[in-house]
Enzyme design. Sequence first.
Site, PDB file in Angstrom:
ATOM      1  N   ASP A 207       0.830  -1.198   0.000  1.00 62.35           N
ATOM      2  CA  ASP A 207       0.000   0.000   0.000  1.00 62.35           C
ATOM      3  C   ASP A 207       0.875   1.263   0.000  1.00 62.35           C
ATOM      4  OD1 ASP A 207      -2.893   0.886   0.572  1.00 62.35           O
ATOM      5  OD2 ASP A 207      -1.771   1.964   2.098  1.00 62.35           O
ATOM      6  N   GLU A 260      14.782 -14.305  -0.887  1.00 57.47           N
ATOM      7  CA  GLU A 260      15.325 -15.393  -0.071  1.00 57.47           C
ATOM      8  C   GLU A 260      14.256 -16.432   0.267  1.00 57.47           C
ATOM      9  OE1 GLU A 260      18.984 -12.894   1.913  1.00 57.47           O
ATOM     10  OE2 GLU A 260      17.290 -13.442   3.194  1.00 57.47           O
TER      11      GLU A 260
HETATM   12  C1  NOJ Z   1      -4.348   3.110  -0.324  1.00 53.35           C
HETATM   13  C2  NOJ Z   1      -5.562   2.246  -0.349  1.00 53.35           C
HETATM   14  O1  NOJ Z   1      -5.700   1.672  -1.628  1.00 53.35           O
HETATM   15  C3  NOJ Z   1      -6.754   3.108   0.003  1.00 53.35           C
HETATM   16  O2  NOJ Z   1      -7.950   2.381  -0.065  1.00 53.35           O
HETATM   17  C4  NOJ Z   1      -6.547   3.671   1.361  1.00 53.35           C
HETATM   18  O3  NOJ Z   1      -7.616   4.530   1.710  1.00 53.35           O
HETATM   19  C5  NOJ Z   1      -5.245   4.455   1.418  1.00 53.35           C
HETATM   20  N1  NOJ Z   1      -4.161   3.627   0.991  1.00 53.35           N
HETATM   21  C6  NOJ Z   1      -4.992   4.938   2.810  1.00 53.35           C
HETATM   22  O4  NOJ Z   1      -5.057   3.889   3.685  1.00 53.35           O
END
Ligand code: NOJ
Length: 535
Positions: A207, A260
Amino acid sequence: MPARNNVDAGEWWRGATLYQVYPLSFHDADNDGWGDLQGVIEGLDYIAGLGVDGIWLCPVHLSAMEDYGYDPIDQKKINPHLGTESDFDELVRASHGRGLKIVLDQVWTYTSHLHEWFIESRSSRDNPKADWYLWADAKPDGTEPNNWRSLFGGPAWEWCPSRRQYYMTHFLPGMPHLRAQHPDVQSALLDVGKHWIDKGVDGFRFDVANFLMVDDALRDNPPSETEDCEFPLWAQRMVYDGSREESFAFVERIRKLLDEAGDLYSVAEISSDKPLADALAYCSGNRRFHSAYATKLGSGERPLAKTLMRQLKAMGGSGAWLTHFLSNHDYVRGPTSIFGTKASAAQWQAVLAVLMAARGNLHVYQGDELGLPHAELPRDEVRDRQSIRYYPHGVQRDGARTPFPWKSAAPNLGFNGGTQPWLNASPAHGALARDLQEADAGSTLQVFRRLMALRQGSAALRHGDMQVSVVADRLLIIERRTHGESMKLVVNLDDAPRDASAEARASQPALASPGIGYGDGRLRLPGWGFAFLPT
Ligand code: NOJ
């Protein structure tokens, strides 16, 4: 079942297609209103039958649910809304049993404020985790330490009375930014990775990976040169609060862990004001992430063919291996964002054909294969905090997160046994439900399966070089070529039929939309018609 996984065992991920499951909205097996892991297990035959290589599974860890999974309280525990530890183990086993990889969402740039790391960190200025998050003193006048903004609106700083300091957040106030410069934070995060690797996952989606580190000196961002300031964030360039060069050493440690452990895969989400450059940077070479994505295909100014050409050229012509997508849980669904509320099946199928011809990896969001439009929710049904803040402006993300339509005539479109779901199913999705599309040979679902099977069976489409061109703003041509094999997609991105004989040299199509005319050296495409031509 369509062919799949026809690649080198060592590089199963190259050219792969991941089907993105947003589990809260996929299938609610225990009928409590929330989709769950057992629901995903029940949907596995459907997913495998699409011919994809695996699943990008959105967060399953314990979450404060202020951002529906993207705000971890404990990155190693399972969110009870979704099920149990043994449900997760069963899901991994059952997926592997069907030849599907599991790529698990990981949130490593911040946690929930309810995470025990943060609770300890905020308790004083001298506890063992005091520097695990980004803390800073107020300016002498009491205001925030610098000018950074949150992506969800307002300053990127929240006041904490117990420390008499601000902490930083890119998102909601309850999502404090981890300070990944700290060696103990890096070790703790790598330990989270090891936990899931031991559980048998095949890779991770990271993310907002370019937010892993921000400038420790907290320098102010410079103002933006664009005029587009609908949201205050875009009034400044994200120079210091993301995409920092110093984060690459940690990215390389992450990659080492994956290498790894075997042939694990990683794909980075990039959120940036220079999306393409950053996406390329985060997956360049073979010591960073395997792939990265930032920009939705097809979004931008018209004509569509030119937009797609520009994007594919920029993304596909580079040495890096980017990921392409048309929708996900953060955006307006593809058919609506590209064509508006009146998108036709033929239009969307033409765009799916383009996606299948793209060089790189693909993400297909649940419902893309059905051509689902973005759902419209009345104000009192909106749950996403970012959307509430800007309603009715901004991306109303819940419109991409409504329950998956399994059965047109069932309560909640077959999402569950009738309990009120956390978001209502969209009435507009009933006519596009899976059961109706199974029964129609020309449906988007059936076309999707044929397109997917073509890509999976073609080394050129999966691995080949790419050349893209446009004729008269409307006819898009994508050529993919690898040793001994080549495939050309000719697609008419316009309502009017057109002759494409000159471009196609009229070989027999490997796959084409209905209504095309070929033979005698000629190829004629109806509006939104396409043909894949082995050359
Ligand atoms: C990216 C995620 O895809 C999104 O859904 C989220 O709100 C943001 N990160 C922040 O957590």
